[in-house]
Design a protein around this motif. Structure first.
Motif, PDB file in Angstrom:
ATOM      1  N   GLU A 188       0.829  -1.202   0.000  1.00 28.79           N
ATOM      2  CA  GLU A 188       0.000   0.000   0.000  1.00 28.79           C
ATOM      3  C   GLU A 188       0.868   1.258   0.000  1.00 28.79           C
ATOM      4  O   GLU A 188       0.523   2.253  -0.641  1.00 28.79           O
ATOM      5  N   LEU A 189       1.992   1.208   0.676  1.00 34.04           N
ATOM      6  CA  LEU A 189       2.918   2.333   0.635  1.00 34.04           C
ATOM      7  C   LEU A 189       3.463   2.539  -0.777  1.00 34.04           C
ATOM      8  O   LEU A 189       3.642   3.674  -1.232  1.00 34.04           O
ATOM      9  N   ARG A 190       3.702   1.434  -1.482  1.00 33.93           N
ATOM     10  CA  ARG A 190       4.186   1.541  -2.854  1.00 33.93           C
ATOM     11  C   ARG A 190       3.106   2.142  -3.761  1.00 33.93           C
ATOM     12  O   ARG A 190       3.402   2.946  -4.658  1.00 33.93           O
ATOM     13  N   VAL A 191       1.857   1.775  -3.512  1.00 33.85           N
ATOM     14  CA  VAL A 191       0.752   2.360  -4.281  1.00 33.85           C
ATOM     15  C   VAL A 191       0.620   3.849  -3.973  1.00 33.85           C
ATOM     16  O   VAL A 191       0.402   4.666  -4.873  1.00 33.85           O
ATOM     17  N   ALA A 192       0.769   4.211  -2.703  1.00 34.51           N
ATOM     18  CA  ALA A 192       0.719   5.632  -2.328  1.00 34.51           C
ATOM     19  C   ALA A 192       1.779   6.414  -3.085  1.00 34.51           C
ATOM     20  O   ALA A 192       1.527   7.528  -3.570  1.00 34.51           O
ATOM     21  N   ASN A 193       2.956   5.851  -3.213  1.00 29.90           N
ATOM     22  CA  ASN A 193       4.026   6.498  -3.958  1.00 29.90           C
ATOM     23  C   ASN A 193       3.639   6.711  -5.417  1.00 29.90           C
ATOM     24  O   ASN A 193       3.927   7.751  -6.011  1.00 29.90           O
ATOM     25  N   ILE A 206      -1.164   0.152 -12.080  1.00 31.80           N
ATOM     26  CA  ILE A 206      -0.531  -0.172 -10.801  1.00 31.80           C
ATOM     27  C   ILE A 206      -0.040  -1.607 -10.809  1.00 31.80           C
ATOM     28  O   ILE A 206       1.074  -1.906 -10.359  1.00 31.80           O
ATOM     29  N   ALA A 207      -0.858  -2.515 -11.327  1.00 37.69           N
ATOM     30  CA  ALA A 207      -0.460  -3.921 -11.386  1.00 37.69           C
ATOM     31  C   ALA A 207       0.802  -4.095 -12.216  1.00 37.69           C
ATOM     32  O   ALA A 207       1.718  -4.839 -11.841  1.00 37.69           O
ATOM     33  N   ALA A 208       0.878  -3.389 -13.350  1.00 35.50           N
ATOM     34  CA  ALA A 208       2.060  -3.490 -14.206  1.00 35.50           C
ATOM     35  C   ALA A 208       3.283  -2.877 -13.535  1.00 35.50           C
ATOM     36  O   ALA A 208       4.384  -3.436 -13.595  1.00 35.50           O
ATOM     37  N   ALA A 209       3.100  -1.717 -12.881  1.00 39.87           N
ATOM     38  CA  ALA A 209       4.229  -1.039 -12.249  1.00 39.87           C
ATOM     39  C   ALA A 209       4.806  -1.842 -11.090  1.00 39.87           C
ATOM     40  O   ALA A 209       6.020  -1.858 -10.872  1.00 39.87           O
ATOM     41  N   LEU A 210       3.935  -2.518 -10.338  1.00 42.44           N
ATOM     42  CA  LEU A 210       4.391  -3.262  -9.157  1.00 42.44           C
ATOM     43  C   LEU A 210       4.593  -4.748  -9.436  1.00 42.44           C
ATOM     44  O   LEU A 210       5.023  -5.492  -8.548  1.00 42.44           O
ATOM     45  N   GLU A 211       4.227  -5.176 -10.671  1.00 41.58           N
ATOM     46  CA  GLU A 211       4.366  -6.570 -11.075  1.00 41.58           C
ATOM     47  C   GLU A 211       3.582  -7.486 -10.139  1.00 41.58           C
ATOM     48  O   GLU A 211       4.096  -8.463  -9.589  1.00 41.58           O
ATOM     49  N   VAL A 212       2.301  -7.133  -9.945  1.00 43.04           N
ATOM     50  CA  VAL A 212       1.388  -7.939  -9.134  1.00 43.04           C
ATOM     51  C   VAL A 212       0.118  -8.174  -9.938  1.00 43.04           C
ATOM     52  O   VAL A 212      -0.075  -7.603 -11.023  1.00 43.04           O
ATOM     53  N   THR A 213      -0.764  -9.000  -9.419  1.00 39.00           N
ATOM     54  CA  THR A 213      -2.019  -9.268 -10.114  1.00 39.00           C
ATOM     55  C   THR A 213      -2.958  -8.073  -9.988  1.00 39.00           C
ATOM     56  O   THR A 213      -2.796  -7.217  -9.107  1.00 39.00           O
TER      57      THR A 213
END
Length: 343
Positions: A188-193, A206-213
């Motif tokens: 969540e901190l990474r999403v806030a960033n 966001i999924a692509a930037a963080l490489e998550v589903t």
């Protein structure tokens, strides 16, 4: 209005009400095609006229309680002092004024530089600084991120936007911030960033930037938006929306009148930020009006009619050097600055 036309201004005004609204929803409200809205959005951002970012709680930035500072300068040194202040860590906003002080800034003490060091040691040592006066911000009833330019949308258009905001931005729990900064999970901190850099980032982005589903990204995004710690906002200089005259008012009032004043000023269309302070002034109001007549009306009618006010000092903004952590050019354009939060 420089750099933009009426369609751009209406689009920015709509985004002030619903920063994450989808292009299709904005197009329906504005009576334009989705391709037109998409193209306009890209153009506004590309030219630096407007950016959608996120307003972040100072506790999440890991800074100390924010303070206002007013700086008086040696003759001929105002611009260089303002630039030096803008470069300091924790400096959120810097304005050059015509008034009792030359510069007003909003600063957040950092872990490496507390409030005492900032106002007693660092600021006075900047070449050209003659005097520093500071005051602690105790509470705010209006933040600059909540200001919405009046008169650019019809009543019917404005009425459609709250639903768009609710659909695109889950609300924080009623009664204030729902979670503390230490309650946010690492993702969540990474999403806030990411939202600080681009407040309109989609779940797919966001999924692509963080490489998550997508499911993980959606849950993290909802957690951030409902935390009350991160609020999507529009960064735009008010001059582009027809409100070029900025001001800062320092108000003294009877203690018994403070609560009523805070409530009244929070609803004033010209007030961008209203803060209760611990200093020579009871309240500080930062705002924008269309012209000198508008400022005269704000002083004489809005403030002058309140019996609780005992003294008033008003300064006019000559130049915005920095606003909401972003440097502002002389033309009022915002830079694509890296606003990364501390890990």
């Amino acid at each position: 209005m420089e750099h933009i036309d009426d369609v751009d201004a209406a689009l920015i005004a709509a985004l002030q009400h619903a920063p994450r609204a989808p292009v299709g929803g904005l197009a329906e409200v504005l009576g334009a095609s989705a391709s037109t809205v998409s193209r306009r959005l890209a153009g506004l951002r590309g030219r630096g006229v407007m950016r959608v970012s996120a307003s972040v709680s100072w506790s999440l930035r890991r800074t100390g309680h924010p303070v206002f500072a007013w700086i008086s300068c040696e003759p001929g040194s105002v611009r260089t002092v303002a630039a030096a202040l803008s470069a300091l860590p924790g400096m959120q906003s810097v304005f050059v004024l015509a008034g009792s002080a030359d510069i007003q800034c909003l600063a957040h003490p950092t872990q490496d530089m507390d409030a005492a060091a900032l106002v007693l040691d660092v600021m006075p040592q900047i070449a050209g600084v003659a005097r520093v006066e500071s005051t602690l911000i105790l509470a705010t009833s209006t933040r600059s991120s909540e200001w919405r330019a009046p008169g650019l949308l019809t009543e019917a258009q404005t009425a459609q936007l709250p639903a768009l905001r609710r659909a695109s931005e889950p609300a924080a729990p009623a009664g204030g911030e729902g979670r503390g900064p230490h309650d946010l999970r690492p993702i969540e901190l990474r999403v806030a960033n990411l939202l600080v850099q681009d407040g309109r980032m989609s779940v797919n982005d966001i999924a692509a930037a963080l490489e998550v589903t997508r499911t993980t990204a959606r849950r993290a995004l909802e957690g951030v938006l409902t935390s009350g710690l991160v609020r999507p906002r529009v960064d735009v200089e008010p001059r582009f929306l027809g409100f070029p005259l900025g001001f800062s008012a320092s108000i003294r009032s009877r203690p018994s009148a403070l609560a009523e004043l805070l409530e009244e000023l929070a609803g004033n269309v010209h007030a961008r930020m209203v803060a209760m302070t611990a200093g020579s002034s009871s309240l500080v109001v930062q705002g924008n009006v269309r012209d000198e007549a508008g400022l005269r009306s704000f002083i004489s009618d809005d403030l002058g009619a309140h019996p609780g006010i005992t003294d008033l000092s008003v300064s006019v903004v000559l130049q915005t050097v920095k606003r909401n952590w972003r440097p502002i050019s002389s033309e009022g354009l915002t830079e694509a600055t890296d606003l990364r939060l501390p890990e």
